[in-house]
Design a protein around this motif. Structure first.
Motif, PDB file in Angstrom:
ATOM      1  N   VAL A   1       7.719  -6.290  11.675  1.00  0.00           N
ATOM      2  CA  VAL A   1       7.637  -4.963  11.065  1.00  0.00           C
ATOM      3  C   VAL A   1       8.728  -4.088  11.660  1.00  0.00           C
ATOM      4  CG1 VAL A   1       6.155  -2.965  10.638  1.00  0.00           C
ATOM      5  CG2 VAL A   1       5.142  -5.259  10.817  1.00  0.00           C
ATOM      6  N   PHE A   2       9.505  -3.455  10.762  1.00  0.00           N
ATOM      7  CA  PHE A   2      10.613  -2.592  11.176  1.00  0.00           C
ATOM      8  C   PHE A   2      10.337  -1.149  10.781  1.00  0.00           C
ATOM      9  CE2 PHE A   2      12.502  -6.770  10.680  1.00  0.00           C
ATOM     10  CZ  PHE A   2      13.317  -6.871  11.794  1.00  0.00           C
ATOM     11  N   ASP A   3      10.748  -0.220  11.632  1.00  0.00           N
ATOM     12  CA  ASP A   3      10.708   1.198  11.321  1.00  0.00           C
ATOM     13  C   ASP A   3      11.793   1.460  10.283  1.00  0.00           C
ATOM     14  OD1 ASP A   3      10.101   3.928  11.515  1.00  0.00           O
ATOM     15  OD2 ASP A   3      11.555   4.228  13.132  1.00  0.00           O
ATOM     16  N   CYS A   4      11.445   2.098   9.177  1.00  0.00           N
ATOM     17  CA  CYS A   4      12.404   2.319   8.086  1.00  0.00           C
ATOM     18  C   CYS A   4      12.309   3.736   7.537  1.00  0.00           C
ATOM     19  CB  CYS A   4      12.121   1.349   6.936  1.00  0.00           C
ATOM     20  SG  CYS A   4      12.364  -0.376   7.338  1.00  0.00           S
ATOM     21  N   SER A   5      13.419   4.175   6.964  1.00  0.00           N
ATOM     22  CA  SER A   5      13.482   5.439   6.230  1.00  0.00           C
ATOM     23  C   SER A   5      14.028   5.128   4.848  1.00  0.00           C
ATOM     24  CB  SER A   5      14.425   6.431   6.904  1.00  0.00           C
ATOM     25  OG  SER A   5      14.028   6.684   8.220  1.00  0.00           O
ATOM     26  N   LEU A   6      13.383   5.635   3.809  1.00  0.00           N
ATOM     27  CA  LEU A   6      13.842   5.381   2.447  1.00  0.00           C
ATOM     28  C   LEU A   6      15.090   6.197   2.136  1.00  0.00           C
ATOM     29  CD1 LEU A   6      10.615   5.230   0.257  1.00  0.00           C
ATOM     30  CD2 LEU A   6      11.871   3.371   1.350  1.00  0.00           C
ATOM     31  N   LEU A   7      16.019   5.574   1.416  1.00  0.00           N
ATOM     32  CA  LEU A   7      17.229   6.250   0.964  1.00  0.00           C
ATOM     33  C   LEU A   7      17.144   6.580  -0.521  1.00  0.00           C
ATOM     34  CD1 LEU A   7      19.841   4.030   2.844  1.00  0.00           C
ATOM     35  CD2 LEU A   7      18.923   6.259   3.542  1.00  0.00           C
ATOM     36  N   SER A   8      16.098   6.062  -1.185  1.00  0.00           N
ATOM     37  CA  SER A   8      15.839   6.356  -2.590  1.00  0.00           C
ATOM     38  C   SER A   8      14.336   6.235  -2.831  1.00  0.00           C
ATOM     39  CB  SER A   8      16.632   5.411  -3.510  1.00  0.00           C
ATOM     40  OG  SER A   8      16.325   4.063  -3.240  1.00  0.00           O
ATOM     41  N   ALA A   9      13.880   6.810  -3.938  1.00  0.00           N
ATOM     42  CA  ALA A   9      12.439   6.816  -4.234  1.00  0.00           C
ATOM     43  C   ALA A   9      11.960   5.419  -4.646  1.00  0.00           C
ATOM     44  CB  ALA A   9      12.149   7.813  -5.348  1.00  0.00           C
ATOM     45  N   PRO A  10      10.756   5.034  -4.211  1.00  0.00           N
ATOM     46  CA  PRO A  10      10.221   3.725  -4.593  1.00  0.00           C
ATOM     47  C   PRO A  10       9.737   3.708  -6.043  1.00  0.00           C
ATOM     48  CG  PRO A  10       8.625   4.896  -3.241  1.00  0.00           C
ATOM     49  CD  PRO A  10       9.869   5.743  -3.290  1.00  0.00           C
ATOM     50  N   ALA A  11      10.009   2.599  -6.742  1.00  0.00           N
ATOM     51  CA  ALA A  11       9.546   2.384  -8.114  1.00  0.00           C
ATOM     52  C   ALA A  11       8.958   0.977  -8.170  1.00  0.00           C
ATOM     53  CB  ALA A  11      10.700   2.542  -9.099  1.00  0.00           C
ATOM     54  N   PRO A  12       7.630   0.843  -8.051  1.00  0.00           N
ATOM     55  CA  PRO A  12       6.994  -0.476  -8.009  1.00  0.00           C
ATOM     56  C   PRO A  12       7.369  -1.364  -9.188  1.00  0.00           C
ATOM     57  CG  PRO A  12       5.413   1.242  -7.487  1.00  0.00           C
ATOM     58  CD  PRO A  12       6.659   1.932  -7.961  1.00  0.00           C
ATOM     59  N   ASN A  13       7.551  -2.657  -8.894  1.00  0.00           N
ATOM     60  CA  ASN A  13       7.934  -3.645  -9.892  1.00  0.00           C
ATOM     61  C   ASN A  13       6.809  -4.672 -10.042  1.00  0.00           C
ATOM     62  OD1 ASN A  13       9.078  -5.572 -11.510  1.00  0.00           O
ATOM     63  ND2 ASN A  13      10.879  -5.906 -10.229  1.00  0.00           N
ATOM     64  N   PRO A  14       5.955  -4.538 -11.051  1.00  0.00           N
ATOM     65  CA  PRO A  14       4.840  -5.485 -11.237  1.00  0.00           C
ATOM     66  C   PRO A  14       5.308  -6.934 -11.396  1.00  0.00           C
ATOM     67  CG  PRO A  14       4.543  -3.551 -12.630  1.00  0.00           C
ATOM     68  CD  PRO A  14       5.922  -3.464 -12.032  1.00  0.00           C
ATOM     69  N   GLU A  15       6.508  -7.146 -11.917  1.00  0.00           N
ATOM     70  CA  GLU A  15       7.021  -8.508 -12.057  1.00  0.00           C
ATOM     71  C   GLU A  15       7.238  -9.175 -10.705  1.00  0.00           C
ATOM     72  OE1 GLU A  15      10.401  -8.654 -14.644  1.00  0.00           O
ATOM     73  OE2 GLU A  15       9.313  -7.700 -16.295  1.00  0.00           O
ATOM     74  N   GLU A  16       7.357  -8.375  -9.656  1.00  0.00           N
ATOM     75  CA  GLU A  16       7.507  -8.887  -8.288  1.00  0.00           C
ATOM     76  C   GLU A  16       6.195  -8.813  -7.515  1.00  0.00           C
ATOM     77  OE1 GLU A  16      10.022 -10.394  -6.572  1.00  0.00           O
ATOM     78  OE2 GLU A  16      11.146 -10.482  -8.452  1.00  0.00           O
ATOM     79  N   GLY A  17       5.115  -8.502  -8.207  1.00  0.00           N
ATOM     80  CA  GLY A  17       3.803  -8.483  -7.558  1.00  0.00           C
ATOM     81  C   GLY A  17       3.420  -7.172  -6.910  1.00  0.00           C
ATOM     82  N   VAL A  18       4.200  -6.118  -7.122  1.00  0.00           N
ATOM     83  CA  VAL A  18       3.881  -4.800  -6.559  1.00  0.00           C
ATOM     84  C   VAL A  18       3.477  -3.896  -7.720  1.00  0.00           C
ATOM     85  CG1 VAL A  18       4.767  -2.796  -5.312  1.00  0.00           C
ATOM     86  CG2 VAL A  18       5.418  -5.098  -4.605  1.00  0.00           C
ATOM     87  N   PHE A  19       2.201  -3.480  -7.729  1.00  0.00           N
ATOM     88  CA  PHE A  19       1.642  -2.763  -8.864  1.00  0.00           C
ATOM     89  C   PHE A  19       1.581  -1.259  -8.675  1.00  0.00           C
ATOM     90  CE2 PHE A  19       0.207  -7.104  -8.807  1.00  0.00           C
ATOM     91  CZ  PHE A  19       0.549  -7.513 -10.089  1.00  0.00           C
ATOM     92  N   GLU A  20       1.720  -0.815  -7.432  1.00  0.00           N
ATOM     93  CA  GLU A  20       1.639   0.616  -7.154  1.00  0.00           C
ATOM     94  C   GLU A  20       2.158   0.868  -5.747  1.00  0.00           C
ATOM     95  OE1 GLU A  20      -1.935   4.007  -6.957  1.00  0.00           O
ATOM     96  OE2 GLU A  20      -2.415   1.950  -7.529  1.00  0.00           O
ATOM     97  N   SER A  21       2.707   2.065  -5.533  1.00  0.00           N
ATOM     98  CA  SER A  21       3.023   2.496  -4.169  1.00  0.00           C
ATOM     99  C   SER A  21       2.268   3.794  -3.932  1.00  0.00           C
ATOM    100  CB  SER A  21       4.532   2.681  -3.970  1.00  0.00           C
ATOM    101  OG  SER A  21       5.030   3.708  -4.801  1.00  0.00           O
ATOM    102  N   HIS A  22       1.963   4.060  -2.656  1.00  0.00           N
ATOM    103  CA  HIS A  22       1.115   5.209  -2.339  1.00  0.00           C
ATOM    104  C   HIS A  22       1.424   5.681  -0.921  1.00  0.00           C
ATOM    105  CE1 HIS A  22      -2.516   7.655  -2.060  1.00  0.00           C
ATOM    106  NE2 HIS A  22      -2.895   6.982  -0.991  1.00  0.00           N
ATOM    107  N   TRP A  23       1.596   6.986  -0.771  1.00  0.00           N
ATOM    108  CA  TRP A  23       1.728   7.576   0.562  1.00  0.00           C
ATOM    109  C   TRP A  23       0.323   7.883   1.050  1.00  0.00           C
ATOM    110  CZ3 TRP A  23       6.154   7.589   3.211  1.00  0.00           C
ATOM    111  CH2 TRP A  23       7.336   7.424   2.491  1.00  0.00           C
ATOM    112  N   ALA A  24      -0.066   7.302   2.171  1.00  0.00           N
ATOM    113  CA  ALA A  24      -1.433   7.451   2.673  1.00  0.00           C
ATOM    114  C   ALA A  24      -1.444   8.026   4.080  1.00  0.00           C
ATOM    115  CB  ALA A  24      -2.132   6.087   2.684  1.00  0.00           C
ATOM    116  N   ASP A  25      -2.426   8.864   4.328  1.00  0.00           N
ATOM    117  CA  ASP A  25      -2.686   9.354   5.676  1.00  0.00           C
ATOM    118  C   ASP A  25      -3.157   8.154   6.502  1.00  0.00           C
ATOM    119  OD1 ASP A  25      -4.157  10.279   7.976  1.00  0.00           O
ATOM    120  OD2 ASP A  25      -4.412  12.225   6.988  1.00  0.00           O
ATOM    121  N   PRO A  26      -2.561   7.889   7.672  1.00  0.00           N
ATOM    122  CA  PRO A  26      -2.961   6.731   8.480  1.00  0.00           C
ATOM    123  C   PRO A  26      -4.436   6.718   8.865  1.00  0.00           C
ATOM    124  CG  PRO A  26      -0.975   7.730   9.354  1.00  0.00           C
ATOM    125  CD  PRO A  26      -1.480   8.636   8.282  1.00  0.00           C
ATOM    126  N   GLU A  27      -5.076   7.882   8.844  1.00  0.00           N
ATOM    127  CA  GLU A  27      -6.495   7.953   9.181  1.00  0.00           C
ATOM    128  C   GLU A  27      -7.391   7.868   7.947  1.00  0.00           C
ATOM    129  OE1 GLU A  27      -7.068  11.338  11.685  1.00  0.00           O
ATOM    130  OE2 GLU A  27      -5.557  10.676  13.114  1.00  0.00           O
TER     131      GLU A  27
END
Length: 155
Positions: free
Chosen positions: A104-130
């Motif tokens: 696991v690497f610490d990362c910063s996004l350089l562009s907005a995420p757009a989930p790709n269902p064809e790659e098995g990712v159906f949604e992205s979500h910013w969640a409170d760790p708690e």
């Protein structure tokens, strides 16, 4: 090493070595505005789960190269990849006798995420760790609550 829930194989005295095909992977720990980025994928049986973005690393790739490729494929985004944060393993339901060991690497996004269902990712979500979604993988929950939640609590 961060380990989540106990595996059903751990109930036996057999060693895991030789029983599973190891798979190398890389995941992105992306945080911002007191939240962590999660992606919704599906187990082999179709049930949804939440995890960190990323996936398998090919034999010719370094972990960071594989993570960059996975982020483009799964989320059509690019990221600044910083240092290694942790590692965790995951026994796949969809790949028989396969265990992935994710760096696991610490990362910063350089562009907005757009989930790709064809790659098995159906949604992205910013969640409170708690307040992570109920179907968050135990390993990811542990990492977010300890590494992310603890760091954010210090802010």
């Amino acid at each position: 090493m961060v380990n989540g829930s106990a595996s059903r194989q751990e109930a036996t005295s057999e060693a895991l070595t030789g029983r599973f095909e190891p798979r190398t992977g890389a995941k992105a720990l992306v945080t911002g505005d007191r939240a962590v980025l999660l992606v919704r994928e599906r187990h082999g049986d179709g049930s949804p789960f939440w995890t960190l973005p990323g996936g398998g690393v090919r034999a010719h790739e370094t972990p960071t190269e594989g993570l960059r490729r996975e982020l483009v494929e799964e989320l059509d985004c690019r990221a600044q990849i910083e240092g290694r944060v942790s590692t965790f393993w995951y026994a796949h339901d969809s790949f028989d006798e396969t265990v992935s060991v994710y760096t696991v690497f610490d990362c910063s996004l350089l562009s907005a995420p757009a989930p790709n269902p064809e790659e098995g990712v159906f949604e992205s979500h910013w969640a409170d760790p708690e307040e992570l979604p109920p179907a968050t993988l135990p390993q990811v929950r542990y990492l977010c609550e300890r590494a992310v939640g603890g760091a954010m609590a210090d802010d």
